[in-house]
Design a protein around this motif. Sequence first.
Motif, PDB file in Angstrom:
ATOM      1  N   LEU A 102       0.965  -1.285   0.035  1.00 13.08           N
ATOM      2  CA  LEU A 102      -0.029  -0.173   0.026  1.00 13.08           C
ATOM      3  C   LEU A 102       1.009   1.342   0.150  1.00 13.08           C
ATOM      4  O   LEU A 102       1.667   1.447   0.954  1.00 13.08           O
ATOM      5  N   GLU A 103       0.725   2.060  -0.980  1.00 14.30           N
ATOM      6  CA  GLU A 103       1.327   3.322  -1.170  1.00 14.30           C
ATOM      7  C   GLU A 103       0.377   4.501  -0.782  1.00 14.30           C
ATOM      8  O   GLU A 103      -0.521   4.597  -1.815  1.00 14.30           O
ATOM      9  N   VAL A 104       0.626   5.312   0.156  1.00 15.06           N
ATOM     10  CA  VAL A 104      -0.360   6.360   0.344  1.00 15.06           C
ATOM     11  C   VAL A 104       0.509   7.778   0.062  1.00 15.06           C
ATOM     12  O   VAL A 104       1.487   7.943   0.822  1.00 15.06           O
ATOM     13  N   ARG A 105       0.059   8.639  -0.484  1.00 12.96           N
ATOM     14  CA  ARG A 105       0.920   9.943  -0.899  1.00 12.96           C
ATOM     15  C   ARG A 105      -0.116  11.198  -0.464  1.00 12.96           C
ATOM     16  O   ARG A 105      -0.925  11.228  -1.437  1.00 12.96           O
ATOM     17  N   GLU A 106       0.303  12.116  -0.010  1.00 21.38           N
ATOM     18  CA  GLU A 106      -0.221  13.463   0.093  1.00 21.38           C
ATOM     19  C   GLU A 106      -0.156  14.396  -1.070  1.00 21.38           C
ATOM     20  O   GLU A 106       0.951  14.267  -1.501  1.00 21.38           O
ATOM     21  N   HIS A 107      -1.301  15.012  -1.236  1.00 25.67           N
ATOM     22  CA  HIS A 107      -1.016  15.976  -2.604  1.00 25.67           C
ATOM     23  C   HIS A 107      -1.637  17.451  -2.288  1.00 25.67           C
ATOM     24  O   HIS A 107      -2.646  17.342  -1.720  1.00 25.67           O
ATOM     25  N   PRO A 108      -0.842  18.308  -2.430  1.00 24.61           N
ATOM     26  CA  PRO A 108      -1.553  19.519  -1.849  1.00 24.61           C
ATOM     27  C   PRO A 108      -2.682  20.151  -2.450  1.00 24.61           C
ATOM     28  O   PRO A 108      -3.288  20.958  -1.815  1.00 24.61           O
ATOM     29  N   THR A 109      -3.147  19.582  -3.538  1.00 21.50           N
ATOM     30  CA  THR A 109      -4.113  20.204  -4.366  1.00 21.50           C
ATOM     31  C   THR A 109      -5.267  19.096  -4.275  1.00 21.50           C
ATOM     32  O   THR A 109      -6.421  19.563  -4.838  1.00 21.50           O
TER      33      THR A 109
END
Length: 252
Positions: free
Chosen positions: A31-38
């Motif tokens: 599982l790969e989780v990444r935040e994105h600012p927009t």
Amino acid sequence: MATRFLERLAGRAAGPRLPETLLLADRAVPLEVREHPTARRIVMRLAPGGDALRLTVPRRTPARTVLAFLERHRGWAEERLRAAGGRVAVAPGIRLPLRGEAFRLVHDPALRGARLEREGDVGVLRVGGEAPHLARRVRDLLKREARRDLQAAVDRHAATVGLLPRSLALKDTVSRWGSCTADRRLAFSWRIVMAPPAVLDYLAAHEVAHFREMNHAPAFWALCRSLCPETEAGRRWLKREGPGLHAYDFGP
């Protein structure tokens, strides 16, 4: 960024933690989780060949929200994982999709270049040259065919909206099939030529519709449907079958 996000979640005093792997369709999938600012919502995608499940989330999304999302969409993830199967090496004898049709890949060392043929009702992709360069030659042919088909579709839809594209680039992106900038620069995954022509036409119409509507509001979808009446069918095909096109391994 994904690792830092998981570390921050793990460091919070209360609430559940996200697992490093998920059991999906009897497989342990990273599982790969990444935040994105927009990002305004959670977006889930399956990596090529089902190598990982990737989530893009808005900043400071609670782990419990991510877990609830995963549970709601578990069926979708398992369906895509089964469809993706394993990686498919591009080698003689395989059936390679092109414009929605399966072409048998044949290596003919005496042939110069690569060409499409028919043997009765069967499509054949015959590739010449040395064996180590076969996958690259196939990829080059698909790119040429993709550029030709996409340019024709884009030109047709651009004429309808009355605006011309600034440029058209081909990429091998996983996260999206196409994109359009505010100054009308288009980019497409060349793998779309492997899909049926109606799906490629939908993708071209989708990006050209952004010439007038740089959003996905109702007005955008109305324009997209006017350009391509098969919009809904194209969207469904890409969601259902698109991940499988990324399973074909053309090498470095």
